[in-house]
Design an enzyme around this catalytic site. Structure first.
Site, PDB file in Angstrom:
ATOM      1  N   TYR A  64       3.617   3.661  12.411  1.00 42.45           N
ATOM      2  CA  TYR A  64       2.592   4.299  11.595  1.00 42.45           C
ATOM      3  C   TYR A  64       1.551   5.031  12.451  1.00 42.45           C
ATOM      4  CZ  TYR A  64      -0.510   4.555   7.558  1.00 42.45           C
ATOM      5  OH  TYR A  64      -1.274   4.988   6.534  1.00 42.45           O
ATOM      6  N   ASP A  72      -2.761  -3.205   2.912  1.00 42.97           N
ATOM      7  CA  ASP A  72      -3.193  -3.288   4.312  1.00 42.97           C
ATOM      8  C   ASP A  72      -4.372  -4.249   4.470  1.00 42.97           C
ATOM      9  OD1 ASP A  72      -1.269  -1.457   4.854  1.00 42.97           O
ATOM     10  OD2 ASP A  72      -2.614   0.190   5.409  1.00 42.97           O
ATOM     11  N   GLU A  90       0.811  -1.219   0.000  1.00 38.86           N
ATOM     12  CA  GLU A  90       0.000   0.000   0.000  1.00 38.86           C
ATOM     13  C   GLU A  90       0.843   1.268   0.000  1.00 38.86           C
ATOM     14  OE1 GLU A  90      -3.640  -0.522   1.909  1.00 38.86           O
ATOM     15  OE2 GLU A  90      -3.846   1.543   2.604  1.00 38.86           O
TER      16      GLU A  90
END
Length: 850
Positions: free
Chosen positions: A322, A106, A11
DNA sequence: GCAAGGTC
């Protein structure tokens, strides 16, 4: 059968790199195709997308808002087209001869759709290549290896659920946005938008404002008494039992309050009725998800947008994980001891990490939300040094580190002491708390851990009543939502996502729907919500998301199709438009009226029209008459910030006060007419010669506008402008525009001291508020130069026009460290020492440095 | 130029 590489698609680039590292045993090499990173090893290639690389939109013939009736968008076709051309091109090139493709986006619904988009791009250029899908909850050795050992297929139903959302959002958003904008004739940058997420968010803010306005405050009284044991005094509050038998402190009747106060005032001692001691365990907080991170950063003074932007930078630099995640449960493979270990040698965190490691058992806390895409936000264990980060970045980094520390720390323990005493038949209570075990507070100082003192007393003990107080208060309206409360509420309502909620709030600011912080709705926002409530209730209701969510789940299960869901949604929107089109004019007028109200400052002193805030062609704001061009009356506004019209009005002129919004530099300008009159009344104060055209100036002979010498020499004066700002400027303005800034606040005092370099008096700023120290600003030229140097990142040389970072470095290598030495340098000699610089350039710098 | 959702 082609023998090309196996292609892995993730992604984002960051995931691609980490997965390549894991699968290759760190042997993967980075290559670039079309400016896109591709990691390669053995017969494999791994490329990261950037989220969606294709977008949905109407075909170009629907682009002109005036040519297409908004209602036509409901049944208009919808196209998909690449939005990230370079990535799409790179993907196609790699896919053409791939022997196998693995989708590793993801592990969530949007990831499945992004994967399907990649799948379609692959199919465009390669009809036969087998395409697999792998799913893993976090990018770790074990999970990734396991996922690639057990590949699966794409879930086309789940992807279709995401596509249905895209279509419904586009159709409703675009059709209604265009309708409202057209009806109010707002077609430029200031169009009027609505959407499934921004709608209910805005309604939340508007509803709260309605509550605040409708609020009817009620008077009540509270009574306090100071009790004393030995020499220690503590505060107790009067309470009684209400009709339901609940403890109450507020007395609603003034006479009752007065009577109780009289009693209290006349007693000399209180007898302790009861003493209760309790220990309470105060558990450490759960790991950070996006919402809780934004909330914590908010209490440090960062806006939601700013907090996320800093977090993204820290993530990209590799210091934290993240930042967009809903997850509040650490993955199993996160070893807290190993991570703590990474901090033990650090100056700031070493002691805390060491102490935590000495605990017998380390069991991280866990929140309620466990998701499969990303772990909670935590430090990676790769540590920046303090100088690698800006102050704000360090602040936020430390917050993330300390939050991780807190989640592996021990509980805190509080001892609560509650004392109830009787004073002349009235009950008094005092609550004390003491932190007996600091636990996680030791490493996480962001929560309040202040104690309140109540001494040890015994039942039956008599305490002196030393002071009594009655306070008249009023019930308060509900508080406005702050940005983080808003985001928390959106999360609870199920609208928006971890990655978009802060953006939605920013969008409301950009659309002129909200202003200030905590956000307040504008008149326009109310009108948009009102119009929506009347004609398109769904678009401002959280129900729309709830319904869509249910529909998406049905599609994902295979119980409904994308076409079923989007067709039904389009039918509902058709009905909405029937009502809307009948009342279009009315809606438009209401919106226009509100738009004008947001800009109106008051009545024009020279005509029957209103004064409104306007924007000049150069982009600066000013106040002008709405009757222009019949009436050309104007008032200037300060040059910094965006004007906000306040509720407060000027007693003398009846004009609204104006506040200039400029982040931390926000200030109240006040009545613009008062400011202009003050400037008109104040005479310029001459302090010296103008360095550009004054008597002592060497560089140029003063000239008038026609380019002829006018024989006049300019002087420098302290001036107050009609816009409210003050400056030191040339008396020959506008023929000479030499000027130096002065602060907006404070009184300007011209001292007897003089700057030898510039022959100007030193200036001091004094303040009315007695606790604020005067500011010795000094010579205005020296001051401005120092200010510019600060702006240029602390480098004085870079304050000179024409000198950038690299040139400054070269100059320093040649022995020129600051502005005075630059000015003294011999141009030819210096030019010889510095590469690529001629004597004329040096002269230019020298005159610019004045 | 419209939405909301990815990502930078």
């Amino acid at each position: 059968m082609s023998k090309g590489p196996e292609l892995i698609i993730t992604e984002k680039d960051n995931a691609a790199r980490r997965i390549a590292d894991i699968l290759s045993g760190e042997s993967a090499e980075a290559d670039r195709i079309n400016g896109v990173n591709v990691y390669k090893w053995g017969g494999k290639r791994c490329i990261g997308l950037s989220g969606h690389v294709v977008g949905v939109d109407f075909p170009p013939e629907y682009n002109d808002w005036r040519d297409v009736e908004p209602v036509e968008l409901i049944d208009a076709p919808i196209d998909k087209h690449p939005t990230q051309e370079n990535i799409v091109a790179a993907l196609r090139r790699l896919a053409r001869n791939a022997r196998r493709v693995v989708i590793a986006t993801d592990y969530d619904r949007e990831g499945e759709l992004i994967g399907k988009e990649a799948y379609e791009l692959v199919r465009d250029v390669n009809e036969d290549v087998p395409v697999d899908r792998v799913r893993f909850s976090s990018i770790t050795d074990r999970e990734v290896t396991e996922a690639f050992d057990n590949p699966d297929g794409l879930d086309f139903n789940l992807a279709a659920a995401g596509e249905a959302r895209q279509i419904v959002d586009l159709v409703w958003g675009a059709a209604l946005t265009r309708f409202l904008s057209l009806s109010a004739r707002q077609l430029g940058d200031d169009f009027i938008s609505v959407g499934r997420v921004q709608g209910p968010t805005l309604k939340l803010i508007v509803d709260r404002e309605r509550e605040i306005e409708a609020f009817d405050p009620e008077d009540y009284w509270e009574l306090f008494a100071d009790l004393q044991k030995d020499s220690e005094s503590f505060e107790a509050q009067y309470f009684y039992l209400d009709e339901d038998g609940n403890e109450a402190e507020r007395v609603w009747d003034g006479d009752d309050a007065e009577e109780a106060y009289e009693t209290l005032r006349n007693v000399e001692a209180a007898t302790v009725d009861s003493v209760r001691r309790r220990t309470r365990t105060d558990d450490p907080p759960a790991p950070f998800n996006t919402t809780q991170f934004i909330r914590a950063a908010g209490s440090l003074g960062y806006s939601a947008q700013r907090a996320m932007s800093i977090a993204e930078d820290l993530y990209t630099a590799g210091y934290i994980t993240y930042p967009r995640t809903d997850n509040t449960v650490y993955p199993e493979d996160l070893d807290p001891r190993e991570l703590l270990d990474a901090f033990t040698a650090n100056r700031t965190f070493g002691d805390d990490a060491q102490n935590l490691l000495e605990q017998e058992e380390i069991e991280p806390t866990a929140g309620d939300n466990e998701t499969t895409d990303h772990p909670p936000i935590h430090p990676t264990g790769e540590l920046p040094s303090r100088s690698d980060l800006t102050e704000d970045e360090w602040d936020v980094y430390e917050l993330v580190v300390r939050r991780f520390f807190a989640t592996v720390a021990e509980s805190a323990k509080w001892e609560h002491l509650r004392v109830v005493a009787d004073a002349g038949g009235l009950s008094l209570k005092a609550n004390g708390k003491r932190l007996v075990k600091a636990g996680y507070h030791e490493v996480y100082p962001y929560f309040n851990s202040s104690e309140s003192f109540v001494p040890d007393v015994a039942e039956g003990e008599s305490l002196a009543v030393t002071d009594t107080e009655i306070e008249e208060k009023q019930t308060q309206p509900p508080r406005r939502y702050g940005q983080s409360r808003l985001i928390e509420t959106m999360e609870k309502m199920g609208i928006g996502t971890k990655a978009t909620r802060h953006d939605v709030i920013q969008k409301l600011y950009d659309r002129n729907y909200i202003e200030s912080d905590p956000p307040r709705p504008t008149r326009l926002a109310r009108a948009v919500v009102e119009a929506s409530e009347e004609f398109a209730e769904l678009i401002v209701s959280e129900e729309m998301t709830a319904q869509l969510e249910a529909d998406m789940q049905a599609i994902a299960r295979g119980d409904a199709s994308l076409d079923d869901v989007t067709a039904e949604s389009r039918e509902i929107l058709e009905d909405v438009f029937e009502g809307l089109m009948e009342s279009g004019d009315e809606v438009g007028k209401h919106l226009q009226k509100s738009l004008k109200a947001d800009k109106t400052v008051g009545a024009c002193p020279e005509s029957d029209h209103d004064l409104v805030v306007r924007k000049s062609r150069r982009g600066s704001y000013f106040i002008g008459c709405d009757g222009y061009p019949d009436c050309t009356y104007t008032l200037p506004l300060p040059s910094t910030g965006k004007p906000l019209i306040m509720d407060e009005e000027c007693d003398e002129h009846g004009l609204s006060h104006v506040k200039m919004l400029a982040g931390r530099k926000t200030f109240v300008h006040g009545c613009p007419l008062c400011k202009a009159e003050e400037a008109d009344a104040e005479e310029d104060l001459i302090i010296g010669d103008c360095p550009e055209c004054g008597a002592g100036a060497e560089s140029e002979t003063p000239q008038n506008g026609d380019g002829e010498t006018d024989g006049e020499h300019g002087e420098l004066a302290i001036k107050r402008l009609r816009s409210g700002s003050r400056l030191v400027g040339c008396t020959r303005y506008p023929d000479c525009d030499y000027s130096l800034p002065l602060p907006r606040r404070g009184d300007i005092e011209v001292t007897d001291e003089e700057c030898e370099e510039h022959d100007l008096p030193e200036i001091r700023i004094t303040y009315d508020d007695s606790d604020r120290e005067p500011w010795d600003l000094g010579c205005p030229i020296c001051n401005y130069r120092a200010y510019q140097a600060e702006q240029a990142g602390g480098d004085e040389l870079q304050s000179v026009k024409g000198i950038g970072e690299k040139t400054a470095e070269k100059l320093k290598a040649a022995g020129i460290e600051d502005v005075p030495s630059l000015k003294e340098a011999e141009p030819d000699a210096l030019a010889d020492l510095v590469d690529g610089v001629g004597p004329d350039t040096v002269r230019k710098w020298q005159s610019a440095a004045d």
